[in-house]
Design a protein around this motif. Sequence first.
Motif, PDB file in Angstrom:
ATOM      1  N   ARG A 176      70.435  71.856  58.430  1.00  0.00           N
ATOM      2  CA  ARG A 176      71.654  71.576  59.185  1.00  0.00           C
ATOM      3  C   ARG A 176      72.429  70.416  58.566  1.00  0.00           C
ATOM      4  O   ARG A 176      73.651  70.485  58.409  1.00  0.00           O
ATOM      5  N   THR A 177      71.700  69.355  58.206  1.00  0.00           N
ATOM      6  CA  THR A 177      72.366  68.191  57.607  1.00  0.00           C
ATOM      7  C   THR A 177      73.042  68.561  56.289  1.00  0.00           C
ATOM      8  O   THR A 177      74.180  68.158  56.013  1.00  0.00           O
ATOM      9  N   ALA A 178      72.353  69.363  55.473  1.00  0.00           N
ATOM     10  CA  ALA A 178      72.928  69.776  54.189  1.00  0.00           C
ATOM     11  C   ALA A 178      74.172  70.630  54.397  1.00  0.00           C
ATOM     12  O   ALA A 178      75.183  70.449  53.700  1.00  0.00           O
ATOM     13  N   HIS A 179      74.111  71.525  55.360  1.00  0.00           N
ATOM     14  CA  HIS A 179      75.255  72.410  55.616  1.00  0.00           C
ATOM     15  C   HIS A 179      76.439  71.618  56.146  1.00  0.00           C
ATOM     16  O   HIS A 179      77.587  71.787  55.696  1.00  0.00           O
ATOM     17  N   LEU A 180      76.202  70.739  57.108  1.00  0.00           N
ATOM     18  CA  LEU A 180      77.290  69.943  57.662  1.00  0.00           C
ATOM     19  C   LEU A 180      77.898  69.018  56.611  1.00  0.00           C
ATOM     20  O   LEU A 180      79.115  68.807  56.570  1.00  0.00           O
ATOM     21  N   GLY A 181      77.046  68.477  55.736  1.00  0.00           N
ATOM     22  CA  GLY A 181      77.569  67.635  54.671  1.00  0.00           C
ATOM     23  C   GLY A 181      78.498  68.393  53.731  1.00  0.00           C
ATOM     24  O   GLY A 181      79.538  67.896  53.317  1.00  0.00           O
ATOM     25  N   ALA A 182      78.109  69.635  53.432  1.00  0.00           N
ATOM     26  CA  ALA A 182      78.958  70.464  52.561  1.00  0.00           C
ATOM     27  C   ALA A 182      80.278  70.812  53.255  1.00  0.00           C
ATOM     28  O   ALA A 182      81.336  70.825  52.611  1.00  0.00           O
ATOM     29  N   LEU A 183      80.238  71.072  54.562  1.00  0.00           N
ATOM     30  CA  LEU A 183      81.450  71.419  55.287  1.00  0.00           C
ATOM     31  C   LEU A 183      82.397  70.225  55.382  1.00  0.00           C
ATOM     32  O   LEU A 183      83.619  70.401  55.449  1.00  0.00           O
ATOM     33  N   ALA A 184      81.854  69.018  55.382  1.00  0.00           N
ATOM     34  CA  ALA A 184      82.688  67.817  55.535  1.00  0.00           C
ATOM     35  C   ALA A 184      83.382  67.413  54.229  1.00  0.00           C
ATOM     36  O   ALA A 184      84.304  66.603  54.257  1.00  0.00           O
ATOM     37  N   ARG A 185      82.923  67.989  53.121  1.00  0.00           N
ATOM     38  CA  ARG A 185      83.526  67.597  51.829  1.00  0.00           C
ATOM     39  C   ARG A 185      84.834  68.327  51.581  1.00  0.00           C
ATOM     40  O   ARG A 185      85.019  69.460  52.013  1.00  0.00           O
TER      41      ARG A 185
END
Length: 342
Positions: A333-342
């Motif tokens: 989840r953290t990896a996915h959200l980080g990618a979406l925030a970029r």
Amino acid sequence: MTAPHPLVAQARRLADDLLAPHAEQVDQGEVPVGHLTEIRRSGLLGLQAPREYGGAAAPGAVFRETTEILAGACCSTWFVQTQHHTPVLTLAKGEGPVRERLLGRLASGELLSGVAYAHLRAFPRVPVRVTRERGGRRFDGKVPWYTGWGLNDVMLLAGVTDAGEALFAFADARDQPGLRASAPMRLAALTAARTVSLELDGLWLPEESVALCAPHDRWAAQDRLKTLNANPAVFGIAEAALGLLDEDTATPLRARLAEVRHQAYALIDEAAPHEHPEERLALRTRAYDVMQAATTAAVVTGGGRTMLLTHRAQRLAREGLFLLVQGQTRESRTAHLGALAR
């Protein structure tokens, strides 16, 4: 051209002749027993089981390809039957009386198994506690999600012992003393897979039903490795959505899909499971991106008709949303959200 593995051919036949033609109808109802009867007969439930127990011991590439085919044809049916493979692998790697009692019957499709263990990922919170009682094990607590209720014969149920161990045992998948299921949940997608919650209030299982008992941290380390990789079902949904597009729209998306799939599967096949975790998570996220682009394009192509619940593009888009959170861990989840925030 090399002929496909027999189980890949079986999956393709089931997908084309049975699953895909009825997928919209299934989505609005529930997975038919007849679909699962055909899957039981096909040999697919023994795909990963050892040959000495009647299984196919097929390589990982075959499992991935059959997953893509079945998920792309009818995600609800795929999701019910995919639960079965974890119990098979658990028994194949274990020992003791439960292996001899169940592995051959699971491999043959005589029995269909579900799983009730995702709550172990909430540790140190313990939704299900296991204690010793009367020469067996007592389970108390709540399983938030259990798929295939009324369709499965048995379940692989997990909880945490007072010693901090993850303990897995087999139980009959039915209401019984100490086990009560909720009504099937209404979900945005895959309601047809009959997902319930389970209330455990003193469910007693004999010691002979225990399939695995290991320190939770050791189990969690192995579980974490499985959730780093891209899910083949994501590629299956993406492929199905691409089939609804004209060639000009589909071609660049198909190229993106092929690239991500190749890289994700190469890591699985060529690197040790614990190697390159960041790259695996990045590819997992990229697979989601391509899937969402494909399902969104299918909705746009179909126009206003896709708002009908019976429209294929709309079903695929909802199934894609489901796969965004299926098998999710804090790390993914953290990896996915980080990618979406970029």
